[in-house]
Design an enzyme around this catalytic site. Structure first.
Site, mmCIF file in Angstrom:
data_model
loop_
_atom_site.group_PDB
_atom_site.id
_atom_site.type_symbol
_atom_site.label_atom_id
_atom_site.label_comp_id
_atom_site.label_asym_id
_atom_site.label_seq_id
_atom_site.Cartn_x
_atom_site.Cartn_y
_atom_site.Cartn_z
ATOM 1 C CB ALA A 105 -0.931 -0.008 1.207
ATOM 2 C CG ASP A 106 4.918 0.861 1.286
ATOM 3 O OD1 ASP A 106 4.412 -0.059 0.599
ATOM 4 O OD2 ASP A 106 6.077 0.787 1.745
#
Length: 146
Positions: A105-106
């Site tokens: 997700a980062d």
């Protein structure tokens, strides 16, 4: 104000975002080998003027649980960011992983931010943390052909 949380492989970074959305001072908590992360975060977050938190994590389930505990103890509504197969907004970004959730997700949200900062451009995005990652974004003026 919003508490921004980024839980990486080794450390957790957090900051308050002001009304303009920009982060203020960034704080770092190393979580690798730490058993009292929830208590440490809860104490540090106790005096924050935030009512909600937005988090992004590639950390272990235990670190995520500690963050959730600290947020709950301080009355913070916590929302976790996830990677998606496709983003459709001012632009379209396709996640070309066979299993889109395998892209952290980062990295996904970093690519979204890069597209906002540098619109209509092909980009190479390099992030150096515990791991060094290289992501490529190809801008096309029409539908992608795969």
């Amino acid at each position: 104000m919003t508490l921004l949380v980024d839980a990486g492989n080794t450390a957790l970074k957090w900051a308050l975002a002001g009304a303009d959305g920009r982060p203020q001072a960034v704080h770092v908590e190393v979580h690798r080998g730490v058993n009292d992360l929830a208590q440490r975060l809860a104490m540090k977050w106790r005096t924050l003027a935030a009512k909600r938190a937005i988090g992004c994590s590639v950390a272990s389930p235990e670190v995520v649980a500690a963050i959730e505990t600290a947020a709950a103890e301080n009355g913070l509504a916590l929302q976790w960011l996830r990677s998606e197969a496709r983003y459709c907004g001012d632009f379209v970004l396709e996640n070309c992983y066979r299993t889109p959730s395998q892209l952290g997700a980062d990295r996904w949200h970093g690519m979204l931010g890069s597209c906002l900062i540098y619109p209509r451009r092909s980009l190479v995005r390099v992030a150096a943390g515990t791991a060094t990652t290289i992501d490529c974004i190809e801008w096309t003026s029409g539908p992608a052909q795969f």
